[in-house]
Design a protein around this motif. Structure first.
Motif, PDB file in Angstrom:
ATOM      1  N   TYR A  45     -55.035 -19.932 -85.598  1.00 42.25           N
ATOM      2  CA  TYR A  45     -53.606 -19.596 -85.539  1.00 42.25           C
ATOM      3  C   TYR A  45     -52.846 -20.624 -84.712  1.00 42.25           C
ATOM      4  O   TYR A  45     -51.766 -21.087 -85.117  1.00 42.25           O
ATOM      5  CB  TYR A  45     -53.435 -18.204 -84.943  1.00 42.25           C
ATOM      6  N   LEU A  46     -53.401 -21.005 -83.570  1.00 42.24           N
ATOM      7  CA  LEU A  46     -52.704 -21.939 -82.682  1.00 42.24           C
ATOM      8  C   LEU A  46     -52.722 -23.369 -83.218  1.00 42.24           C
ATOM      9  O   LEU A  46     -51.802 -24.145 -82.944  1.00 42.24           O
ATOM     10  CB  LEU A  46     -53.320 -21.881 -81.283  1.00 42.24           C
ATOM     11  N   GLN A  47     -53.741 -23.722 -83.993  1.00 40.24           N
ATOM     12  CA  GLN A  47     -53.792 -25.082 -84.551  1.00 40.24           C
ATOM     13  C   GLN A  47     -52.619 -25.365 -85.476  1.00 40.24           C
ATOM     14  O   GLN A  47     -52.207 -26.521 -85.616  1.00 40.24           O
ATOM     15  CB  GLN A  47     -55.114 -25.297 -85.298  1.00 40.24           C
ATOM     16  N   VAL A  48     -52.093 -24.348 -86.104  1.00 40.44           N
ATOM     17  CA  VAL A  48     -50.969 -24.553 -87.031  1.00 40.44           C
ATOM     18  C   VAL A  48     -49.656 -24.041 -86.455  1.00 40.44           C
ATOM     19  O   VAL A  48     -48.658 -23.989 -87.167  1.00 40.44           O
ATOM     20  CB  VAL A  48     -51.255 -23.862 -88.395  1.00 40.44           C
ATOM     21  N   TYR A  49     -49.655 -23.710 -85.153  1.00 42.66           N
ATOM     22  CA  TYR A  49     -48.414 -23.183 -84.587  1.00 42.66           C
ATOM     23  C   TYR A  49     -47.373 -24.299 -84.520  1.00 42.66           C
ATOM     24  O   TYR A  49     -47.644 -25.384 -83.989  1.00 42.66           O
ATOM     25  CB  TYR A  49     -48.637 -22.601 -83.185  1.00 42.66           C
ATOM     26  N   PRO A  50     -46.165 -24.074 -85.033  1.00 39.06           N
ATOM     27  CA  PRO A  50     -45.167 -25.147 -85.121  1.00 39.06           C
ATOM     28  C   PRO A  50     -44.851 -25.788 -83.774  1.00 39.06           C
ATOM     29  O   PRO A  50     -44.544 -25.097 -82.803  1.00 39.06           O
ATOM     30  CB  PRO A  50     -43.927 -24.425 -85.682  1.00 39.06           C
ATOM     31  N   ALA A  51     -44.962 -27.111 -83.742  1.00 39.11           N
ATOM     32  CA  ALA A  51     -44.535 -27.952 -82.610  1.00 39.11           C
ATOM     33  C   ALA A  51     -45.440 -27.866 -81.388  1.00 39.11           C
ATOM     34  O   ALA A  51     -45.216 -28.610 -80.423  1.00 39.11           O
ATOM     35  CB  ALA A  51     -43.096 -27.644 -82.205  1.00 39.11           C
ATOM     36  N   LEU A  52     -46.470 -27.015 -81.381  1.00 39.85           N
ATOM     37  CA  LEU A  52     -47.309 -26.914 -80.185  1.00 39.85           C
ATOM     38  C   LEU A  52     -48.054 -28.221 -79.914  1.00 39.85           C
ATOM     39  O   LEU A  52     -48.079 -28.713 -78.777  1.00 39.85           O
ATOM     40  CB  LEU A  52     -48.292 -25.753 -80.320  1.00 39.85           C
ATOM     41  N   LEU A  53     -48.676 -28.798 -80.942  1.00 36.75           N
ATOM     42  CA  LEU A  53     -49.391 -30.059 -80.750  1.00 36.75           C
ATOM     43  C   LEU A  53     -48.433 -31.174 -80.348  1.00 36.75           C
ATOM     44  O   LEU A  53     -48.715 -31.965 -79.440  1.00 36.75           O
ATOM     45  CB  LEU A  53     -50.137 -30.429 -82.031  1.00 36.75           C
ATOM     46  N   GLU A  54     -47.283 -31.250 -81.019  1.00 31.59           N
ATOM     47  CA  GLU A  54     -46.298 -32.284 -80.701  1.00 31.59           C
ATOM     48  C   GLU A  54     -45.829 -32.178 -79.259  1.00 31.59           C
ATOM     49  O   GLU A  54     -45.716 -33.179 -78.552  1.00 31.59           O
ATOM     50  CB  GLU A  54     -45.096 -32.192 -81.646  1.00 31.59           C
ATOM     51  N   ARG A  55     -45.573 -30.945 -78.798  1.00 31.22           N
ATOM     52  CA  ARG A  55     -45.136 -30.764 -77.415  1.00 31.22           C
ATOM     53  C   ARG A  55     -46.236 -31.191 -76.437  1.00 31.22           C
ATOM     54  O   ARG A  55     -45.955 -31.770 -75.387  1.00 31.22           O
ATOM     55  CB  ARG A  55     -44.776 -29.304 -77.154  1.00 31.22           C
ATOM     56  N   GLY A  56     -47.467 -30.889 -76.785  1.00 32.18           N
ATOM     57  CA  GLY A  56     -48.568 -31.281 -75.916  1.00 32.18           C
ATOM     58  C   GLY A  56     -48.664 -32.781 -75.749  1.00 32.18           C
ATOM     59  O   GLY A  56     -48.815 -33.298 -74.633  1.00 32.18           O
ATOM     60  N   VAL A  57     -48.545 -33.519 -76.861  1.00 33.53           N
ATOM     61  CA  VAL A  57     -48.614 -34.990 -76.801  1.00 33.53           C
ATOM     62  C   VAL A  57     -47.392 -35.558 -76.082  1.00 33.53           C
ATOM     63  O   VAL A  57     -47.509 -36.453 -75.233  1.00 33.53           O
ATOM     64  CB  VAL A  57     -48.746 -35.585 -78.217  1.00 33.53           C
ATOM     65  N   ASP A  58     -46.203 -35.037 -76.393  1.00 37.62           N
ATOM     66  CA  ASP A  58     -44.985 -35.509 -75.730  1.00 37.62           C
ATOM     67  C   ASP A  58     -45.051 -35.286 -74.224  1.00 37.62           C
ATOM     68  O   ASP A  58     -44.680 -36.162 -73.430  1.00 37.62           O
ATOM     69  CB  ASP A  58     -43.756 -34.788 -76.296  1.00 37.62           C
ATOM     70  N   LEU A  59     -45.516 -34.106 -73.829  1.00 36.39           N
ATOM     71  CA  LEU A  59     -45.580 -33.799 -72.403  1.00 36.39           C
ATOM     72  C   LEU A  59     -46.630 -34.661 -71.709  1.00 36.39           C
ATOM     73  O   LEU A  59     -46.416 -35.111 -70.573  1.00 36.39           O
ATOM     74  CB  LEU A  59     -45.899 -32.313 -72.208  1.00 36.39           C
ATOM     75  N   LEU A  60     -47.749 -34.915 -72.379  1.00 36.45           N
ATOM     76  CA  LEU A  60     -48.758 -35.810 -71.806  1.00 36.45           C
ATOM     77  C   LEU A  60     -48.166 -37.190 -71.560  1.00 36.45           C
ATOM     78  O   LEU A  60     -48.413 -37.813 -70.515  1.00 36.45           O
ATOM     79  CB  LEU A  60     -49.968 -35.908 -72.740  1.00 36.45           C
ATOM     80  N   ARG A  61     -47.365 -37.673 -72.502  1.00 36.24           N
ATOM     81  CA  ARG A  61     -46.740 -38.990 -72.337  1.00 36.24           C
ATOM     82  C   ARG A  61     -45.786 -38.998 -71.138  1.00 36.24           C
ATOM     83  O   ARG A  61     -45.791 -39.927 -70.322  1.00 36.24           O
ATOM     84  CB  ARG A  61     -46.002 -39.385 -73.617  1.00 36.24           C
ATOM     85  N   LEU A  62     -44.981 -37.954 -71.006  1.00 36.33           N
ATOM     86  CA  LEU A  62     -44.029 -37.882 -69.904  1.00 36.33           C
ATOM     87  C   LEU A  62     -44.743 -37.774 -68.555  1.00 36.33           C
ATOM     88  O   LEU A  62     -44.340 -38.412 -67.574  1.00 36.33           O
ATOM     89  CB  LEU A  62     -43.094 -36.685 -70.099  1.00 36.33           C
ATOM     90  N   VAL A  63     -45.797 -36.973 -68.515  1.00 28.96           N
ATOM     91  CA  VAL A  63     -46.566 -36.825 -67.279  1.00 28.96           C
ATOM     92  C   VAL A  63     -47.271 -38.140 -66.939  1.00 28.96           C
ATOM     93  O   VAL A  63     -47.332 -38.550 -65.771  1.00 28.96           O
ATOM     94  CB  VAL A  63     -47.577 -35.675 -67.420  1.00 28.96           C
ATOM     95  N   HIS A  64     -47.783 -38.818 -67.959  1.00 28.67           N
ATOM     96  CA  HIS A  64     -48.478 -40.084 -67.754  1.00 28.67           C
ATOM     97  C   HIS A  64     -47.516 -41.137 -67.183  1.00 28.67           C
ATOM     98  O   HIS A  64     -47.849 -41.849 -66.231  1.00 28.67           O
ATOM     99  CB  HIS A  64     -49.070 -40.570 -69.077  1.00 28.67           C
ATOM    100  N   VAL A  65     -46.316 -41.216 -67.755  1.00 30.17           N
ATOM    101  CA  VAL A  65     -45.321 -42.177 -67.257  1.00 30.17           C
ATOM    102  C   VAL A  65     -44.883 -41.805 -65.848  1.00 30.17           C
ATOM    103  O   VAL A  65     -44.753 -42.668 -64.972  1.00 30.17           O
ATOM    104  CB  VAL A  65     -44.101 -42.220 -68.210  1.00 30.17           C
TER     105      VAL A  65
END
Length: 411
Positions: free
Chosen positions: A258-278
């Motif tokens: 269910y969570l693998q196909v949850y809209p925008a969850l994966l995208e938010r995870g990658v975006d947030l990782l990028r922001l935290v990394h920077v």
């Protein structure tokens, strides 16, 4: 048995404490009502009235507190294993008694009133709590204040968590500290050795929807923690705990799909990782890489492990899911994950989670394998990391091949 004595009375504005005989009589009555044959439902309303009077008096004499506690024990005993008694107790006690007692400063009174609530609750009465959310939230507060008491915890795990409608209504009204407490209980439930029962799976799927939705909408709040002065921001602490819950839920086979196909969850995870990394490139940031222990003390902080958990979530969501593997590639997430693999005392097991994520990203995915092979040739990927992942790059003519090694290390 002797005739009951009158209630304590005021003399010149002073409340007279209950006598020893009164307390002994109440204890004896409580003991008698442990036996089914001695239960008389007509006494329940009187007992509730007495308890509410004790609460109204708001005095701290030990004798009155003892009578208060005994009255609650009496109700608990008379309701135990007797549905008729439970109905009558509920009729007289709900909601005033619970509103009066669950937040009492005396922890025994909190425990005994919690016992009564636990004993009387059923699926239909849970519905009544949705209209009296303060009682449900008081139970959570009681668990916060008295974690050693089993009754508030059992009410939450054995009753509240079976009602997603109640929990969602509670979550909307809770303080951020209370949300963190609830999320901690959710984590414990999902991580328990016993798997979710069949009838629990649909309920926890609804919780997965609530938590994923909240994380998608609010996850960037965590960036408030970029400096130590905001390290106690409660909204950000909720996001940190939401990430922890989502990591555990995506590690559960019943909830993962269910969570693998949850809209925008994966995208938010990658975006947030990028922001935290920077953000971590700034040495003053709470997300900065900390490769050593500072002399003045422990480096642990509220954001400890956050980057590791983001990578774990991404890895979980890519497990045997080619669409998500490709999505991370499209978002340039693979170089980001590889670049995150640096010694960092604030992120225990970071390397292991990077290894895990890269494995899941490259399993049966030649495009992602080719990308990493080209990165290695260009010096953009750490060869030692690739070996830990279980791959090595081999050149065959003009083509680079990322092939599996036989001595694949386990994460």
């Amino acid at each position: 048995m002797a005739a009951p004595r009158p209630l304590p009375v005021r003399l010149s504005g002073v409340i007279m404490p209950a006598s020893i005989q009164d307390l002994e009589a109440l204890r004896a009555l409580t003991a008698l009502f442990k036996e089914q044959r001695n239960r008389n439902l007509d006494t329940i309303g009187v007992a509730v009235d007495l308890i509410l009077l004790f609460r109204e008096l708001r005095v701290e004499q030990e004798s009155l507190l003892t009578a208060f506690r005994c009255g609650l024990q009496f109700l608990g005993n008379i309701a135990s294993r007797n549905e008729d008694s439970q109905s009558v107790v509920w009729l007289h006690a709900f909601p005033e008694l619970f509103l009066s007692c669950l937040n009492h400063p005396d922890k025994k009174i909190v425990a005994y009133s919690s016992m009564i609530l636990f004993t009387c609750l059923n699926s239909s009465r849970i519905k009544e709590l949705e209209e009296n959310l303060n009682i449900a939230i008081n139970v959570l507060e009681a668990h916060q204040k008295h974690p050693e008491s089993e009754w508030p915890f059992l009410i939450i795990t054995d009753h509240f968590l079976k009602s997603p409608e109640l929990v969602q209504a509670m979550y909307a009204k809770m303080s951020n500290q209370e949300r963190v407490t609830l999320l901690d209980i959710m984590i414990a439930k999902v991580m328990a050795e016993e798997p979710l029962a069949r009838d629990e799976v649909p309920v926890f799927l609804s919780y997965a929807q609530l938590f994923a939705s909240t994380f998608v909408d609010q996850c960037k709040i965590v960036l408030k923690l970029t400096s130590e002065q905001h390290a106690d921001d409660e909204e950000a602490l909720v996001i940190i705990r939401l990430l922890d819950v989502l990591c555990e839920m995506t590690a559960n086979s019943d909830l993962l799909g269910y969570l693998q196909v949850y809209p925008a969850l994966l995208e938010r995870g990658v975006d947030l990782l990028r922001l935290v990394h920077v953000s971590g490139l700034d040495s003053t940031s709470i997300f900065s890489t900390c490769g050593y222990i500072k002399a003045e003390g422990n480096v642990s902080n509220v954001a400890e492990g956050f980057k590791s958990h983001l990578i774990r979530l991404i890895g979980n969501m890519c497990y045997k899911n080619k669409d998500n593997q490709d999505k991370v590639n499209e978002l340039d997430g693979i170089p980001l994950i590889l670049d995150s693999c640096r010694p960092d005392d604030r992120n225990p097991f970071l390397t292991q989670w990077v290894v895990y994520a890269i494995r899941n990203l490259t399993e049966d995915n030649s495009q992602n394998q080719d990308l990493i092979a080209k990165m290695e040739e260009q010096g953009l990927a750490d060869t030692s990391l690739l070996k830990k992942v279980g791959f090595e790059v081999e050149k065959r003519g003009d083509k680079l091949i990322l092939k599996s090694t036989s001595d694949t290390a386990q994460p």
